[in-house]
Structure formats: C-alpha cells, structure tokens
Enzyme design. Structure first.
Site, PDB file in Angstrom:
ATOM      1  N   ALA A  63       0.848  -1.200   0.000  1.00  0.00           N
ATOM      2  CA  ALA A  63       0.000   0.000   0.000  1.00  0.00           C
ATOM      3  C   ALA A  63       0.880   1.246   0.000  1.00  0.00           C
ATOM      4  O   ALA A  63       1.888   1.302   0.712  1.00  0.00           O
ATOM      5  CB  ALA A  63      -0.896   0.002   1.234  1.00  0.00           C
TER       6      ALA A  63
ATOM      7  N   TYR B 242       2.445  -5.726 -10.734  1.00  0.00           N
ATOM      8  CA  TYR B 242       2.963  -7.089 -10.592  1.00  0.00           C
ATOM      9  C   TYR B 242       3.416  -7.648 -11.948  1.00  0.00           C
ATOM     10  O   TYR B 242       4.430  -8.339 -12.021  1.00  0.00           O
ATOM     11  CB  TYR B 242       1.900  -7.995  -9.953  1.00  0.00           C
ATOM     12  CG  TYR B 242       1.432  -7.506  -8.594  1.00  0.00           C
ATOM     13  CD1 TYR B 242       2.351  -7.044  -7.655  1.00  0.00           C
ATOM     14  CD2 TYR B 242       0.087  -7.485  -8.244  1.00  0.00           C
ATOM     15  CE1 TYR B 242       1.939  -6.579  -6.416  1.00  0.00           C
ATOM     16  CE2 TYR B 242      -0.335  -7.029  -7.007  1.00  0.00           C
ATOM     17  CZ  TYR B 242       0.595  -6.572  -6.105  1.00  0.00           C
ATOM     18  OH  TYR B 242       0.190  -6.113  -4.872  1.00  0.00           O
TER      19      TYR B 242
ATOM     20  N   ASN C 122      -8.335  -4.465  -9.943  1.00  0.00           N
ATOM     21  CA  ASN C 122      -7.258  -3.574  -9.481  1.00  0.00           C
ATOM     22  C   ASN C 122      -6.134  -3.515 -10.538  1.00  0.00           C
ATOM     23  O   ASN C 122      -5.055  -4.074 -10.365  1.00  0.00           O
ATOM     24  CB  ASN C 122      -6.726  -4.064  -8.123  1.00  0.00           C
ATOM     25  CG  ASN C 122      -5.811  -3.051  -7.457  1.00  0.00           C
ATOM     26  OD1 ASN C 122      -5.376  -2.088  -8.088  1.00  0.00           O
ATOM     27  ND2 ASN C 122      -5.506  -3.276  -6.190  1.00  0.00           N
TER      28      ASN C 122
ATOM     29  N   GLU D 237      -2.466 -12.502  -3.987  1.00  0.00           N
ATOM     30  CA  GLU D 237      -3.811 -12.372  -4.551  1.00  0.00           C
ATOM     31  C   GLU D 237      -4.068 -10.892  -4.804  1.00  0.00           C
ATOM     32  O   GLU D 237      -3.604 -10.049  -4.030  1.00  0.00           O
ATOM     33  CB  GLU D 237      -4.900 -12.868  -3.580  1.00  0.00           C
ATOM     34  CG  GLU D 237      -5.016 -14.363  -3.484  1.00  0.00           C
ATOM     35  CD  GLU D 237      -4.226 -14.927  -2.317  1.00  0.00           C
ATOM     36  OE1 GLU D 237      -3.761 -14.111  -1.495  1.00  0.00           O
ATOM     37  OE2 GLU D 237      -4.057 -16.143  -2.230  1.00  0.00           O
TER      38      GLU D 237
HETATM   39  C1  LIG Z   1      -0.887  -0.444  -6.469  1.00  0.00           C
HETATM   40  C2  LIG Z   1      -0.002   0.554  -5.696  1.00  0.00           C
HETATM   41  C3  LIG Z   1       0.627  -0.182  -4.522  1.00  0.00           C
HETATM   42  C4  LIG Z   1       1.090   1.079  -6.644  1.00  0.00           C
HETATM   43  O1  LIG Z   1       1.985   1.885  -5.894  1.00  0.00           O
HETATM   44  P1  LIG Z   1       2.921   3.004  -6.583  1.00  0.00           P
HETATM   45  O2  LIG Z   1       3.974   3.383  -5.608  1.00  0.00           O
HETATM   46  O3  LIG Z   1       2.076   4.079  -7.121  1.00  0.00           O
HETATM   47  O4  LIG Z   1       3.572   2.166  -7.794  1.00  0.00           O
HETATM   48  P2  LIG Z   1       4.856   2.577  -8.660  1.00  0.00           P
HETATM   49  O5  LIG Z   1       4.966   4.052  -8.750  1.00  0.00           O
HETATM   50  O6  LIG Z   1       6.038   1.821  -8.159  1.00  0.00           O
HETATM   51  O7  LIG Z   1       4.409   2.033 -10.098  1.00  0.00           O
HETATM   52  C5  LIG Z   1       4.958   0.844 -10.648  1.00  0.00           C
HETATM   53  C6  LIG Z   1       4.047   0.351 -11.765  1.00  0.00           C
HETATM   54  O8  LIG Z   1       2.736   0.051 -11.264  1.00  0.00           O
HETATM   55  C7  LIG Z   1       1.758   0.299 -12.284  1.00  0.00           C
HETATM   56  N1  LIG Z   1       0.877   1.381 -11.847  1.00  0.00           N
HETATM   57  C8  LIG Z   1       0.980   2.078 -10.690  1.00  0.00           C
HETATM   58  N2  LIG Z   1      -0.013   3.005 -10.639  1.00  0.00           N
HETATM   59  C9  LIG Z   1      -0.734   2.865 -11.776  1.00  0.00           C
HETATM   60  C10 LIG Z   1      -1.884   3.546 -12.288  1.00  0.00           C
HETATM   61  N3  LIG Z   1      -2.476   4.546 -11.613  1.00  0.00           N
HETATM   62  N4  LIG Z   1      -2.363   3.140 -13.486  1.00  0.00           N
HETATM   63  C11 LIG Z   1      -1.800   2.145 -14.159  1.00  0.00           C
HETATM   64  N5  LIG Z   1      -0.700   1.444 -13.728  1.00  0.00           N
HETATM   65  C12 LIG Z   1      -0.184   1.824 -12.546  1.00  0.00           C
HETATM   66  C13 LIG Z   1       2.543   0.710 -13.510  1.00  0.00           C
HETATM   67  O9  LIG Z   1       2.891  -0.462 -14.235  1.00  0.00           O
HETATM   68  C14 LIG Z   1       3.800   1.320 -12.874  1.00  0.00           C
HETATM   69  O10 LIG Z   1       4.882   1.344 -13.750  1.00  0.00           O
HETATM   70  P3  LIG Z   1       5.167   2.673 -14.652  1.00  0.00           P
HETATM   71  O11 LIG Z   1       5.322   3.799 -13.673  1.00  0.00           O
HETATM   72  O12 LIG Z   1       6.394   2.315 -15.391  1.00  0.00           O
HETATM   73  O13 LIG Z   1       3.941   2.838 -15.495  1.00  0.00           O
HETATM   74  C15 LIG Z   1      -0.824   1.778  -5.197  1.00  0.00           C
HETATM   75  O14 LIG Z   1      -1.606   2.278  -6.275  1.00  0.00           O
HETATM   76  C16 LIG Z   1      -1.751   1.491  -4.031  1.00  0.00           C
HETATM   77  O15 LIG Z   1      -1.342   1.581  -2.865  1.00  0.00           O
HETATM   78  N6  LIG Z   1      -3.018   1.134  -4.318  1.00  0.00           N
HETATM   79  C17 LIG Z   1      -3.998   0.862  -3.241  1.00  0.00           C
HETATM   80  C18 LIG Z   1      -3.655  -0.411  -2.473  1.00  0.00           C
HETATM   81  C19 LIG Z   1      -3.563  -1.604  -3.384  1.00  0.00           C
HETATM   82  O16 LIG Z   1      -4.372  -1.791  -4.291  1.00  0.00           O
HETATM   83  N7  LIG Z   1      -2.575  -2.473  -3.116  1.00  0.00           N
HETATM   84  C20 LIG Z   1      -2.377  -3.707  -3.845  1.00  0.00           C
HETATM   85  C21 LIG Z   1      -3.172  -4.787  -3.233  1.00  0.00           C
HETATM   86  S1  LIG Z   1      -2.958  -6.352  -4.076  1.00  0.00           S
END
Ligand SMILES: CC(C)(COP(=O)(O)OP(=O)(O)OC[C@H]1O[C@@H](n2cnc3c(N)ncnc32)[C@H](O)[C@@H]1OP(=O)(O)O)[C@@H](O)C(=O)NCCC(=O)NCCS
Length: 145
Positions: free
Chosen positions: A71, A116, A109, A104
C-alpha cells in the site's frame, strides 16, 4: 531521501492510517503487532523524514513467500515507491533461498496488476468471491525468483 527499511513498532500508527486510506477492510494495529512478533513475516516500509509513504509485507512458507499487503498513500503514488518495496522484498527472497513469490489481487485492481506484471508475476488462477466489501474474485499471481 526515501529509505526502504524494516517496519518498527513505532511505525504502526502510520501503517494503520495507510491501511484505512488504501483498503475497505484495513489491517488493524493489533494485526501488525502480531506480525512484528512473527519470525516468518517480513515487513518493509518507505520512509522520508519520519513520514511513512507506503508499506509491504510477506510471509515465508517453506521456500515460497506470500505477499500479504502492498500500500502506498495516494499522494506518493506513481513515484516508484511500490517498485522500491517489491525490489527490496525480492532481494530478501534471493538472500533467503526463496524460489517463488505469490499474491492475490482484486481482478479490477489494474494498477496493482500492472505493477505485478512489470515484475514478471503471472496470473495462475482465481479465487472466486475471495474479497469482501465489495465481493470480488481474486487473481492468484506467481513469480519465480
Ligand atoms: C498499487 C499501488 C501499490 C502502486 O503503488 P505506486 O507506488 O504508485 O507504484 P509505482 O509508482 O512503483 O508504479 C509501478 C508500476 O505500477 C503500475 N501502476 C501504478 N499506478 C498505476 C496507475 N495509476 N495506473 C496504471 N498502472 C499503474 C505501472 O505499471 C507502474 O509502472 P510505470 O510507472 O512504469 O507505469 C498503489 O496504487 C496502491 O497503494 N493502491 C492501493 C492499495 C492496493 O491496491 N494495493 C495492492 C493490493 S494487491
């Protein structure tokens, strides 16, 4: 500078807030406390100047690791924080003779699924109705280390 480091007891109030913001069924402080006493659990966070921006956890089960949560607070997203957390966990796996990682994810999402996929996780099945609030299927993903 953002530092990726192990979670400490003093971080748990911030982690609990992050959980509330990021998930409909957030982990509680009590559940994190138990994790800090679990020898098979690994918890890392991204911190800058005392602010926790995100966290990630996994459990070691034999030679596999099961990711429990990832997260990042909305205002720090798309900055590579989750990428840094996963890289750290992969490093830990490589040093611990872990052969595979699994997780999972809600099938809607796409942000997390993209994340991943970027690391080479591959969908390997579904768990129907795995998630609540709202009910949704989980996609099971695996990555070989
Ligand atoms: C999913 C989550 C953890 C990503 O965190 P983040 O720090 O923003 O991710 P990063 O900046 O490292 O991004 C890495 C990759 O994730 C994907 N990604 C992240 N945000 C994205 C978005 N808004 N739309 C599409 N792809 C996305 C992309 O592939 C990205 O690579 P890129 O920057 O080269 O496009 C964050 O959005 C989050 O906390 N979401 C809510 C909680 C959640 O869903 N957790 C996962 C539970 S399984």
């Amino acid at each position: 500078m953002v530092v990726i480091r192990s979670v400490r007891y003093s971080d748990l109030d911030q982690l609990t807030e992050i959980e509330k913001i990021c998930f409909s069924l957030p982990w509680t402080k009590n559940s994190f406390e138990k994790e800090l006493n679990n020898d098979l659990a690994y918890y890392q966070c991204a911190e800058e100047d005392g602010i926790i921006m995100g966290h990630m956890g996994m459990w070691r089960i034999l030679d596999e690791c099961h990711i429990t949560n990832v997260a990042v607070l909305p205002k720090y997203r798309k900055m590579g924080i989750a990428t840094s957390l996963i890289n750290k966990m992969i490093e830990i796996c490589k040093c611990s003779e872990i052969r595979a990682m699994t997780l999972e994810v809600r099938e809607s999402n796409f942000q997390a699924i993209n994340l991943y996929n970027k690391f080479g996780f591959v969908a390997a099945g579904k768990r129907p109705g795995y998630y609540l609030e709202p009910v949704e299927d989980a996609i099971i993903m695996w990555k070989k280390i």
